[in-house]
Design a protein around this motif. Sequence first.
Motif, PDB file in Angstrom:
ATOM      1  N   LEU B  64       0.826  -1.216   0.000  1.00 43.92           N
ATOM      2  CA  LEU B  64       0.000   0.000   0.000  1.00 43.92           C
ATOM      3  C   LEU B  64       0.855   1.259   0.000  1.00 43.92           C
ATOM      4  O   LEU B  64       0.456   2.289  -0.542  1.00 43.92           O
ATOM      5  CB  LEU B  64      -0.873   0.023   1.255  1.00 43.92           C
ATOM      6  N   SER B  65       2.029   1.155   0.624  1.00 46.74           N
ATOM      7  CA  SER B  65       2.891   2.334   0.739  1.00 46.74           C
ATOM      8  C   SER B  65       3.712   2.566  -0.522  1.00 46.74           C
ATOM      9  O   SER B  65       4.457   3.540  -0.600  1.00 46.74           O
ATOM     10  CB  SER B  65       3.852   2.172   1.926  1.00 46.74           C
ATOM     11  N   ALA B  66       3.598   1.664  -1.467  1.00 51.34           N
ATOM     12  CA  ALA B  66       4.483   1.752  -2.630  1.00 51.34           C
ATOM     13  C   ALA B  66       3.812   2.328  -3.867  1.00 51.34           C
ATOM     14  O   ALA B  66       4.475   2.522  -4.886  1.00 51.34           O
ATOM     15  CB  ALA B  66       5.031   0.364  -2.950  1.00 51.34           C
ATOM     16  N   ALA B  67       2.527   2.576  -3.809  1.00 46.87           N
ATOM     17  CA  ALA B  67       1.849   3.099  -5.001  1.00 46.87           C
ATOM     18  C   ALA B  67       0.703   4.000  -4.575  1.00 46.87           C
ATOM     19  O   ALA B  67       0.156   3.833  -3.484  1.00 46.87           O
ATOM     20  CB  ALA B  67       1.321   1.943  -5.837  1.00 46.87           C
ATOM     21  N   PRO B  68       0.352   4.954  -5.436  1.00 47.97           N
ATOM     22  CA  PRO B  68      -0.756   5.846  -5.084  1.00 47.97           C
ATOM     23  C   PRO B  68      -2.051   5.060  -4.827  1.00 47.97           C
ATOM     24  O   PRO B  68      -2.237   3.967  -5.368  1.00 47.97           O
ATOM     25  CB  PRO B  68      -0.905   6.730  -6.320  1.00 47.97           C
ATOM     26  N   TRP B  69      -2.874   5.648  -4.031  1.00 46.83           N
ATOM     27  CA  TRP B  69      -4.122   5.000  -3.632  1.00 46.83           C
ATOM     28  C   TRP B  69      -4.963   4.615  -4.846  1.00 46.83           C
ATOM     29  O   TRP B  69      -5.566   3.548  -4.885  1.00 46.83           O
ATOM     30  CB  TRP B  69      -4.888   5.955  -2.709  1.00 46.83           C
ATOM     31  N   GLU B  70      -4.976   5.498  -5.837  1.00 44.65           N
ATOM     32  CA  GLU B  70      -5.837   5.215  -6.996  1.00 44.65           C
ATOM     33  C   GLU B  70      -5.340   4.014  -7.801  1.00 44.65           C
ATOM     34  O   GLU B  70      -6.062   3.487  -8.637  1.00 44.65           O
ATOM     35  CB  GLU B  70      -5.995   6.446  -7.895  1.00 44.65           C
ATOM     36  N   LEU B  71      -4.110   3.592  -7.537  1.00 46.08           N
ATOM     37  CA  LEU B  71      -3.588   2.418  -8.242  1.00 46.08           C
ATOM     38  C   LEU B  71      -3.555   1.178  -7.345  1.00 46.08           C
ATOM     39  O   LEU B  71      -2.904   0.188  -7.663  1.00 46.08           O
ATOM     40  CB  LEU B  71      -2.170   2.700  -8.756  1.00 46.08           C
ATOM     41  N   ARG B  72      -4.251   1.218  -6.226  1.00 49.52           N
ATOM     42  CA  ARG B  72      -4.232   0.071  -5.305  1.00 49.52           C
ATOM     43  C   ARG B  72      -4.774  -1.168  -6.017  1.00 49.52           C
ATOM     44  O   ARG B  72      -5.659  -1.065  -6.878  1.00 49.52           O
ATOM     45  CB  ARG B  72      -5.057   0.386  -4.053  1.00 49.52           C
ATOM     46  N   TRP B  73      -4.247  -2.303  -5.627  1.00 46.78           N
ATOM     47  CA  TRP B  73      -4.572  -3.532  -6.343  1.00 46.78           C
ATOM     48  C   TRP B  73      -5.990  -4.039  -6.073  1.00 46.78           C
ATOM     49  O   TRP B  73      -6.497  -4.860  -6.808  1.00 46.78           O
ATOM     50  CB  TRP B  73      -3.542  -4.612  -6.043  1.00 46.78           C
ATOM     51  N   PHE B  74      -6.647  -3.527  -5.053  1.00 48.80           N
ATOM     52  CA  PHE B  74      -7.996  -4.005  -4.735  1.00 48.80           C
ATOM     53  C   PHE B  74      -9.047  -2.945  -5.058  1.00 48.80           C
ATOM     54  O   PHE B  74     -10.133  -2.953  -4.503  1.00 48.80           O
ATOM     55  CB  PHE B  74      -8.077  -4.405  -3.254  1.00 48.80           C
ATOM     56  N   ARG B  75      -8.704  -2.009  -5.963  1.00 50.67           N
ATOM     57  CA  ARG B  75      -9.649  -0.922  -6.232  1.00 50.67           C
ATOM     58  C   ARG B  75     -10.928  -1.416  -6.894  1.00 50.67           C
ATOM     59  O   ARG B  75     -11.962  -0.766  -6.826  1.00 50.67           O
ATOM     60  CB  ARG B  75      -8.994   0.174  -7.069  1.00 50.67           C
ATOM     61  N   LYS B  76     -10.839  -2.579  -7.568  1.00 53.11           N
ATOM     62  CA  LYS B  76     -12.036  -3.055  -8.257  1.00 53.11           C
ATOM     63  C   LYS B  76     -12.905  -3.955  -7.387  1.00 53.11           C
ATOM     64  O   LYS B  76     -13.968  -4.395  -7.816  1.00 53.11           O
ATOM     65  CB  LYS B  76     -11.624  -3.800  -9.517  1.00 53.11           C
ATOM     66  N   GLY B  77     -12.474  -4.279  -6.220  1.00 46.55           N
ATOM     67  CA  GLY B  77     -13.277  -5.131  -5.332  1.00 46.55           C
ATOM     68  C   GLY B  77     -12.395  -5.822  -4.325  1.00 46.55           C
ATOM     69  O   GLY B  77     -11.165  -5.709  -4.378  1.00 46.55           O
ATOM     70  N   PRO B  78     -13.004  -6.564  -3.413  1.00 47.88           N
ATOM     71  CA  PRO B  78     -12.215  -7.234  -2.368  1.00 47.88           C
ATOM     72  C   PRO B  78     -11.184  -8.178  -2.967  1.00 47.88           C
ATOM     73  O   PRO B  78     -11.463  -8.854  -3.952  1.00 47.88           O
ATOM     74  CB  PRO B  78     -13.260  -8.017  -1.578  1.00 47.88           C
ATOM     75  N   GLU B  79     -10.007  -8.180  -2.384  1.00 43.34           N
ATOM     76  CA  GLU B  79      -8.926  -9.043  -2.865  1.00 43.34           C
ATOM     77  C   GLU B  79      -8.671 -10.121  -1.803  1.00 43.34           C
ATOM     78  O   GLU B  79      -8.381  -9.799  -0.651  1.00 43.34           O
ATOM     79  CB  GLU B  79      -7.672  -8.192  -3.071  1.00 43.34           C
TER      80      GLU B  79
END
Lengths: 472, 395
Positions: B64-79
């Motif tokens: 989470l600390s390595a990329a902007p929030w808008e590029l988070r890997w779970f932005r499309k739904g629960p991971e």
Amino acid sequence: MQLTFGRAGQRVGSASFRLEIDGVLLRQALRTMPTRGFSVIELCLAFLILGLSFLPVIGLFSSSGRQSRQTADYGLAVTLEEKVAEDIRLANWENTHLPEQLLSDPSFTATLPIVDGQSPFFASIEDARPPFGQIQSGVDPGIEGSFRSLFHEVSTFRLGLSQKSESLATGSVTDLTLNMDWVDYRRQTQSLPLLVRLARYGSWIASPEQVHDREQANESVRQLLYPTRAGQTLAAVAASTGADLGVVQTLGDTAVLAKAVSDSKSRFAAATATLRSAVFASVLPEDSVRKQLTLAREYERQCSTCLVIVTYLASPIKTLARSFDPAKLGTPRPAKSTYASVLQNLDDVLGLFHSTLSEALRWYVRAYNASFVKGMAPRPRIRAFMKILELTKLRTLATNAQDTAYLQKILTDFERHQDGRNSNFASFARHELSVGRDVATLRQNYPLTRLQAINDFQDNIVSAVNKVLSAP
Amino acid sequence: MMLVAQRQGVAIVVVMGILLVLVTTGGLLRLSSQSAFHEVDTIHCHLRAVAVGEAGFATVTARLSAAPWELRWFRKGPELQYVVSAAGGVYSSLIQDTPASIAFTDPLLQMTLGNPHQADLLIRATYDRSTVVMFWRLTVPQDSLESLVRAVPSYFVFAPNSVEVDPRAVDALSGQITDSIKARGENASEMRGLAQGIRSATRVDEISSLLGFTPAQTIVDGVVPAGGSGVLEPNAPRIDAALGASTTVSPVAPPPDTADSPVTESCPLPAGLECGGPVPKGCENPGFYPNSIPADPDPDQSSAPAATQLDFQQCVDQQVLPRLQMLVTCRSLISVSPLSQCAALCKDQLKRAFASTVATEAPTQEQRAAVWRALGLIRHAQCAHLDGKDPLLCN
């Protein structure tokens, strides 16, 4: 059973007694007993059984004792290791340089006895010497011989640490393996490894929310530059006018963000004015400090918004300044009136960035100093200090300051204050002092993207706007 | 002949008895040492399971600390991730955007706990036979100027082991956490006020009054008596009964030396404060604390000395400080002899002190702060000693 004693002329042994049991003379009974001497065999047999059975019973006792000792050692190892693991987890949260410090200091990685202050994790455990209230490494004792039973219990325990970094899909972690070993009652070495994973923190600047969604951003650009072309996509408009979509997007994004800054200025001003009034209206010291922190945080947010925009626009601004070709806007070009006024105010964002940075720093410092007198809780106060530190670093670099005197002063004071109180903070301060010893070193260790962006924006903003606005 | 019969096998029986005792003792010892080892091992497994969960947490926060929030890997739904090896154990995890953000009226809480960039992380970690379920609410402060970005845990809880790594289960848990955070936000200002009162309280019964409960038994403030008894006593208050709002009051007869004083007692109150009187000019500010100034019930008001013009310092010297001194005296007096006439006089004085102090005008911020501190103390004492019955002050 009835026993009868009496003199009867009959001798039993040398005594002249008569012993009757249930009316039967003992002597007679002994003489007539068919199993005479069996008790010796019986006793031998009993002793044999006892002797033979004693071995497993003793074994039972012995194994129980062994297990107790093993349990005690194991429990100690678990407790000591967990203590170190917790210290490290907390330290990583408080001190972002911890993994580097652990790697660079050989005393952390060597396997060292935990007694006599040899292992750095157990260097000082008792606040035995003045000044009391501070456990000072090298002054206060570790687990020494004077702590007799504790020293005896853990004298063979040694702690070692190894680490390896691992890259993730994004970001990375450092895996530390703590290894506690000790010599057990059989003089055999036992060990208990424990893995502690530490997050490494990254550095990035988010993009402005106006351009998160490219399609939405294109629509905003279309609305601003081509207000009469409602219902068409930017790509369609660019295609129909023969414009280069990339150039239109660059100009459009710049104009849209410039407008956003312009629009937000009044909102920023209103928000901070309200908070400032609240600060001055608050009479209780704790409340006042809290309001000051809120105000500082609001300025920080505003400053951050400006920095995000500056970082995002640095490259387009540079492109516009160097190679803006009005012909690439197609025919007919977007009316200059649609973007001229907002672009003219674009340098406001830089002004706003610097002023909000200074204000944020000023209010954090005020809150921090006020809280020193009025007794703010230690953790929030440390947090306020970290903010002051970060803002000072950014301001020093963003304003191209000639020295880092202020930074060094606050770090020196912090280090002096934390020395003996929180060795991790003191260590953090020392690391920061080495990084901030001069502007060049500080710049070298600061995330380059931000500084480069600020400088690029600062260098190109005027010529970019002039070039765009003076184009025929 | 019975003796003869009993002699046969007696030694063996005795030996067997001894053996039985020894075996039983040894067995019990072994069982207890095994049990002790098992206990330590269970603790070890639990701590290891927590370490596995912490490893999972570190992995997520690093990502989470390595990329902007808008590029988070779970932005499309629960991971969801199942059976990931870490730290000698395995964990399963679920991360998703926090379903609903909370709106706080307090701006600082809104900036922190109300931050829109929040995620809920649930980790079910297993090591050997131990399983722990851990829940974090993480905040990524994108609008912060730190050079290194960190995901900040704003809430953590060990969830029941029955909670599975399932979006529905996490939603339910998340709802409870949200309610809890909301309640925390709503109670924050009251709690800050309470904390302030508790900081200035010096006795356990004061604290209990502030917290709104009465302990079931007498509270013993274990202070070393004056003069010294030669016996070392703990210097921290001791509460014999379990504390709780539902505890009932058991009347305790006062010891003879603290029983109510006779009517003819002399009150050690500072002179000149027996009546409230009109507020001297210069100390008046009806608008300073509107709608809260209690009416002065003193029937002798008309006979009070004429109002005089005072500057602020005089006002503080003559009005606030003596009242604070009186307050200190009254607090000890009332706590020692709560039903005495002197205590009743004190209570009355406290009311008057509040009434006239709230009307005191303070021209500078520091002075106003001083007056407010005085007000806080007086109010605190009043609420504590008037059984919290004054609706104006204690609600």
